[in-house]
Scaffold this active site. Structure first.
Site, PDB file in Angstrom:
ATOM      1  N   HIS A  32       0.838  -1.201   0.000  1.00  7.56           N
ATOM      2  CA  HIS A  32       0.000   0.000   0.000  1.00  7.56           C
ATOM      3  C   HIS A  32       0.871   1.248   0.000  1.00  7.56           C
ATOM      4  O   HIS A  32       1.811   1.365   0.801  1.00  7.56           O
ATOM      5  CB  HIS A  32      -0.906   0.013   1.237  1.00  7.56           C
ATOM      6  CG  HIS A  32      -1.664   1.289   1.423  1.00  7.56           C
ATOM      7  ND1 HIS A  32      -1.460   2.128   2.506  1.00  7.56           N
ATOM      8  CD2 HIS A  32      -2.629   1.875   0.664  1.00  7.56           C
ATOM      9  CE1 HIS A  32      -2.262   3.173   2.407  1.00  7.56           C
ATOM     10  NE2 HIS A  32      -2.979   3.043   1.298  1.00  7.56           N
ATOM     11  N   SER A  33       0.608   2.179  -0.908  1.00 13.79           N
ATOM     12  CA  SER A  33       1.252   3.489  -0.929  1.00 13.79           C
ATOM     13  C   SER A  33       2.782   3.360  -0.984  1.00 13.79           C
ATOM     14  O   SER A  33       3.311   2.767  -1.923  1.00 13.79           O
ATOM     15  CB  SER A  33       0.774   4.298   0.279  1.00 13.79           C
ATOM     16  OG  SER A  33       1.041   5.662   0.124  1.00 13.79           O
TER      17      SER A  33
END
Length: 236
Positions: free
Chosen positions: A76-77
């Site tokens: 994520h991210s």
């Protein structure tokens, strides 16, 4: 049964995957949600020496020491930087890669290279004003468009983050390019030019499955059912 390794982003920890991990485990899968060095339950290890390479080794070593095979590796991210580097080191262990509103770097790129200039300027202002010259305080959950019911929980769990993780470039051999199953999930409710650029770049590539979910940046918090479904597709 499949094996999933879910890697969080900046300021977060393994805690953010709880809802998705619960759903995957209920379906009979093996799930690892490691916290990267210096964050959350490992925040006592935070120091200026923690860099992107530290976090890449966190995940590469997990894959190796646990003898994991046919892994669905998800980031994520900022976690996209981490899983790219780890997958390049341990490509033979990876079945597919899932990027959740995440950076997808090429060799020699850092997370800062694709962040908007105003976000880069803000980060360096934060480390000068409150971060002792090397760490950034958490970004408020509201800024990430986390749903209102979960904002206080997310804010309470986030911890400081070393800027060197954003500034150190990733070094790749090209092994990661040989992994055929690649997914990108964009958060449609979160404005982020750097992730829009990823979608634009990858949408025309037949090796990538690109889609969007109508929520804020923390998709695993806002839409765990829908993200779980994508992850289970990635293990087919």
């Amino acid at each position: 049964m499949a094996t999933f390794v879910l890697v969080h982003g900046a300021w977060h920890g393994g805690w953010c995957w709880r809802r998705v991990a619960d759903r995957l485990r209920a379906a009979g899968h093996d799930v690892y949600t490691p916290t990267l060095t210096g964050l959350a339950d490992r925040s006592h290890l935070l120091s200026p020496s923690v860099r992107l390479q530290t976090h890449i080794l966190d995940i590469a070593n997990l894959l190796s020491w646990e003898d994991l095979e046919s892994v669905v590796l998800c980031g994520h991210s900022y976690g996209g930087m981490v899983i790219t580097g780890a997958a390049d080191r341990e490509a033979r262990r990876i079945k597919s890669l899932v990027y959740v509103d995440a950076f997808v770097p090429s060799d020699g790129e850092s997370a800062m290279d694709s962040r908007p200039p105003e976000r880069v300027e803000l980060a360096f202002e934060q480390i000068r004003s409150v971060g002792e010259g090397w760490w950034m305080p958490p970004t408020p959950a509201a800024s990430f468009r986390v749903n209102e019911a979960d904002q206080a929980w997310v804010d309470a769990k986030c911890t400081n983050f070393p800027i060197s993780c954003f500034t150190q470039p990733v070094r790749l051999t090209g092994a990661v390019d040989g992994i055929s199953g690649k997914y990108y999930v964009r958060a449609g409710g979160y404005k982020a030019p750097q992730f829009d650029a990823c979608v634009e770049k990858l949408s025309g590539d037949p090796d990538w499955d690109v889609r969007s979910l109508p929520c804020g940046h923390d998709i695993m918090v806002d839409m765990p059912d829908e993200l779980t479904a994508v992850l289970e597709e990635a293990c087919q």
